[in-house]
Design an enzyme around this catalytic site. Structure first.
Site, mmCIF file in Angstrom:
data_model
loop_
_atom_site.group_PDB
_atom_site.id
_atom_site.type_symbol
_atom_site.label_atom_id
_atom_site.label_comp_id
_atom_site.label_asym_id
_atom_site.label_seq_id
_atom_site.Cartn_x
_atom_site.Cartn_y
_atom_site.Cartn_z
ATOM 1 N N CYS A 119 0.817 -1.221 0.000
ATOM 2 C CA CYS A 119 0.000 0.000 0.000
ATOM 3 C C CYS A 119 0.853 1.275 0.000
ATOM 4 O O CYS A 119 0.364 2.347 -0.358
ATOM 5 C CB CYS A 119 -0.950 0.006 1.192
ATOM 6 S SG CYS A 119 -2.043 -1.415 1.216
ATOM 7 N N HIS A 259 -3.256 7.216 2.146
ATOM 8 C CA HIS A 259 -3.639 5.899 1.619
ATOM 9 C C HIS A 259 -5.035 5.581 2.145
ATOM 10 O O HIS A 259 -5.334 5.790 3.320
ATOM 11 C CB HIS A 259 -2.644 4.842 2.086
ATOM 12 C CG HIS A 259 -3.128 3.459 1.837
ATOM 13 N ND1 HIS A 259 -3.601 3.061 0.611
ATOM 14 C CD2 HIS A 259 -3.249 2.380 2.656
ATOM 15 C CE1 HIS A 259 -3.974 1.793 0.681
ATOM 16 N NE2 HIS A 259 -3.782 1.368 1.914
ATOM 17 N N ASN A 289 -9.999 -0.096 -0.650
ATOM 18 C CA ASN A 289 -8.541 0.009 -0.534
ATOM 19 C C ASN A 289 -7.924 -0.533 -1.826
ATOM 20 O O ASN A 289 -7.964 -1.733 -2.074
ATOM 21 C CB ASN A 289 -8.082 -0.794 0.689
ATOM 22 C CG ASN A 289 -6.574 -0.747 0.890
ATOM 23 O OD1 ASN A 289 -5.827 -0.308 0.020
ATOM 24 N ND2 ASN A 289 -6.123 -1.224 2.044
HETATM 25 N N1 ACO Z 1 -18.729 -8.800 8.057
HETATM 26 C C1 ACO Z 1 -19.252 -9.068 9.263
HETATM 27 N N2 ACO Z 1 -18.523 -9.389 10.328
HETATM 28 C C2 ACO Z 1 -17.187 -9.430 10.171
HETATM 29 C C3 ACO Z 1 -16.570 -9.154 8.948
HETATM 30 C C4 ACO Z 1 -17.413 -8.832 7.869
HETATM 31 N N3 ACO Z 1 -16.921 -8.533 6.640
HETATM 32 N N4 ACO Z 1 -15.247 -9.245 9.099
HETATM 33 C C5 ACO Z 1 -15.025 -9.571 10.381
HETATM 34 N N5 ACO Z 1 -16.205 -9.693 11.031
HETATM 35 C C6 ACO Z 1 -16.423 -10.015 12.425
HETATM 36 C C7 ACO Z 1 -15.241 -10.693 13.060
HETATM 37 O O1 ACO Z 1 -15.263 -12.082 12.796
HETATM 38 C C8 ACO Z 1 -15.452 -10.380 14.522
HETATM 39 O O2 ACO Z 1 -16.401 -11.261 15.027
HETATM 40 P P1 ACO Z 1 -16.247 -11.854 16.526
HETATM 41 O O3 ACO Z 1 -16.301 -10.652 17.405
HETATM 42 O O4 ACO Z 1 -17.414 -12.770 16.654
HETATM 43 O O5 ACO Z 1 -14.922 -12.526 16.536
HETATM 44 C C9 ACO Z 1 -16.096 -8.986 14.514
HETATM 45 O O6 ACO Z 1 -16.589 -8.821 13.169
HETATM 46 C C10 ACO Z 1 -15.129 -7.864 14.817
HETATM 47 O O7 ACO Z 1 -13.950 -8.041 14.055
HETATM 48 P P2 ACO Z 1 -12.716 -7.108 14.242
HETATM 49 O O8 ACO Z 1 -11.598 -7.633 13.381
HETATM 50 O O9 ACO Z 1 -12.458 -6.908 15.682
HETATM 51 O O10 ACO Z 1 -13.287 -5.740 13.621
HETATM 52 P P3 ACO Z 1 -12.596 -4.357 13.542
HETATM 53 O O11 ACO Z 1 -13.450 -3.336 14.178
HETATM 54 O O12 ACO Z 1 -11.148 -4.407 13.930
HETATM 55 O O13 ACO Z 1 -12.645 -4.041 11.971
HETATM 56 C C11 ACO Z 1 -11.209 -4.132 10.045
HETATM 57 C C12 ACO Z 1 -11.994 -4.935 11.070
HETATM 58 C C13 ACO Z 1 -12.183 -3.338 9.203
HETATM 59 C C14 ACO Z 1 -10.424 -5.108 9.187
HETATM 60 C C15 ACO Z 1 -10.241 -3.177 10.758
HETATM 61 O O14 ACO Z 1 -9.533 -3.858 11.769
HETATM 62 C C16 ACO Z 1 -9.254 -2.532 9.822
HETATM 63 O O15 ACO Z 1 -9.608 -1.795 8.917
HETATM 64 N N6 ACO Z 1 -7.964 -2.746 10.055
HETATM 65 C C17 ACO Z 1 -6.955 -2.124 9.233
HETATM 66 C C18 ACO Z 1 -6.570 -3.071 8.209
HETATM 67 C C19 ACO Z 1 -6.293 -2.421 6.915
HETATM 68 O O16 ACO Z 1 -6.668 -1.312 6.650
HETATM 69 N N7 ACO Z 1 -5.653 -3.156 6.078
HETATM 70 C C20 ACO Z 1 -5.403 -2.723 4.758
HETATM 71 C C21 ACO Z 1 -4.037 -2.972 4.337
HETATM 72 S S1 ACO Z 1 -2.871 -2.189 5.338
HETATM 73 C C22 ACO Z 1 -3.063 -0.675 5.087
HETATM 74 O O17 ACO Z 1 -3.416 -0.354 4.016
HETATM 75 C C23 ACO Z 1 -2.814 0.201 6.168
#
Ligand code: ACO
Length: 332
Positions: A119, A259, A289
């Site tokens: 990224c 980003h 993204n």
């Molecule tokens: N739909 C519904 N539920 C979901 C989904 C989905 N698509 N994905 C995960 N869940 C569930 C999980 O299983 C979890 O369930 P549980 O509580 O029963 O275990 C619950 O939702 C919460 O999951 P978390 O991972 O804690 O959710 P969070 O609030 O952290 O959001 C996310 C997840 C959106 C991935 C976030 O952590 C994020 O954006 N992280 C940054 C990652 C990123 O941006 N990566 C891109 C590449 S790196 C970069 O570019 C910086």
């Protein structure tokens, strides 16, 4: 080899973006995996993303974005002597996607190569091209971020497949001689770049395949919560680093082009820095993204709609797998 004593700086001559036609909405995704529009919007801010057509490759997206940037710059194939292309989803393991784009644009001079910083790929590519220009080794550089992330997603994994999309963005840099005493943040062009990497965190965001390890392409794997935590800390630090290096404060910046990973990361970083969220260019809602493409795509969109204007001070920043992260401060 003799080298001129003239000092050069990189001026932005044109930008362009390209998105594949196909739009994939959250509602459609909810029919494929156990998710919902509400969950995706609340956790990421993403409402839709674009997906490349069958047979449409990263080099195709890159070519269209680059053509638009060159047209805006008013430059032709003979004016470009360097192509640096950030991608984690090249057409093939080799040749470099940059070389394919070079051939399609009819460019036969200079160097063309890919950069792999996921990224952060565009910010890395911009820093490399800027340094070539400063060293007097390029007069016209094409900097591209292009991805078909849809090809490395596990479409059964709801924790990753809802977050990414395909696209490309490009920027043309032109070398301009630096006038006597012409320095500081009032000049046009790239004012500074700062790059970082910390390979200790590679298990938090990676692809589980590759030519040397599995002889397959693999799929994106991510520990989202941990990536989120590192992103807010590292991005706030790299923005402060750029401001300090140029003797500026957040108030001096007209726009931040981050980003586009997650709306909450963008808002969290802005809050940490005390930056007005209205100064943050946001495209994650309609692009998702797009990895290395996200910064130049957002930049091109904000130029096209008249928000980013000549003379303004714009801070680009990104973080991605590796981890890698970095910034570029530019006066448009
Ligand atoms: N739909 C519904 N539920 C979901 C989904 C989905 N698509 N994905 C995960 N869940 C569930 C999980 O299983 C979890 O369930 P549980 O509580 O029963 O275990 C619950 O939702 C919460 O999951 P978390 O991972 O804690 O959710 P969070 O609030 O952290 O959001 C996310 C997840 C959106 C991935 C976030 O952590 C994020 O954006 N992280 C940054 C990652 C990123 O941006 N990566 C891109 C590449 S790196 C970069 O570019 C910086």
């Amino acid at each position: 080899m003799t080298r001129s004593l003239t000092r050069f700086r990189s001026v932005i001559a044109g930008v362009g973006g390209y998105l594949p036609d196909r739009v994939l909405t959250n509602a459609e995704l909810a029919q494929q995996v156990d998710t919902s529009d509400e969950w995706i919007v609340e956790r990421s801010g993403i409402r839709q993303r674009h997906i490349a057509a069958v047979g449409e490759l990263t080099s195709d997206l890159a070519f269209h974005a680059a053509s638009r940037a060159m047209a805006q710059a008013g430059l032709g194939p003979d004016d470009i002597d360097l192509i640096v292309l950030g991608t984690a989803t090249p057409d093939q393991t080799f040749p470099a996607t940059a070389a394919k784009v070079q051939a399609r644009l009819g460019i036969t001079r200079g160097a063309a190569f890919d950069i792999q910083a996921v990224c952060s790929g565009f910010v890395y590519a911009l820093a490399v091209a800027d340094n070539f220009i400063k060293a007097g080794q390029s007069k016209g550089a094409l900097v591209i971020g292009a991805e078909t992330f849809s090809r490395i997603l596990d479409w059964t994994d709801r924790t990753t497949c809802v977050l990414f999309g395909d696209g490309a963005g490009a920027m043309v840099l032109r070398a301009e001689p630096e006038a006597e005493g012409d320095a500081g943040a009032t000049q046009r062009g790239v004012l500074s770049t700062h790059l970082h990497a910390d390979g200790r965190h590679q298990d938090l965001l990676y692809v589980d395949g590759g030519p040397s390890s599995t002889q397959t392409v693999g799929h994106v794997r991510m520990v989202g919560k941990e990536v989120f935590r590192h992103a807010v800390v590292n991005l706030a630090a790299v923005v402060r680093e750029a401001l300090d290096a140029n003797g500026l404060t957040a108030d001096d910046i007209d726009w931040i082009v981050p980003h586009q990973a997650n709306q909450r990361i963008l808002e969290g970083t802005a809050r940490k820095l005390g930056v007005d969220p209205a100064k943050v260019i946001m495209t994650v809602d309609h692009h998702g993204n797009t990895s290395a493409a996200s910064v130049p795509l957002a930049f091109a969109e904000a130029v096209a709609d008249g928000r980013i204007r000549p003379g303004q001070l714009v801070l680009l920043e990104a973080m991605g797998g590796g981890f890698t992260w970095g910034s570029a401060l530019v006066r448009v």
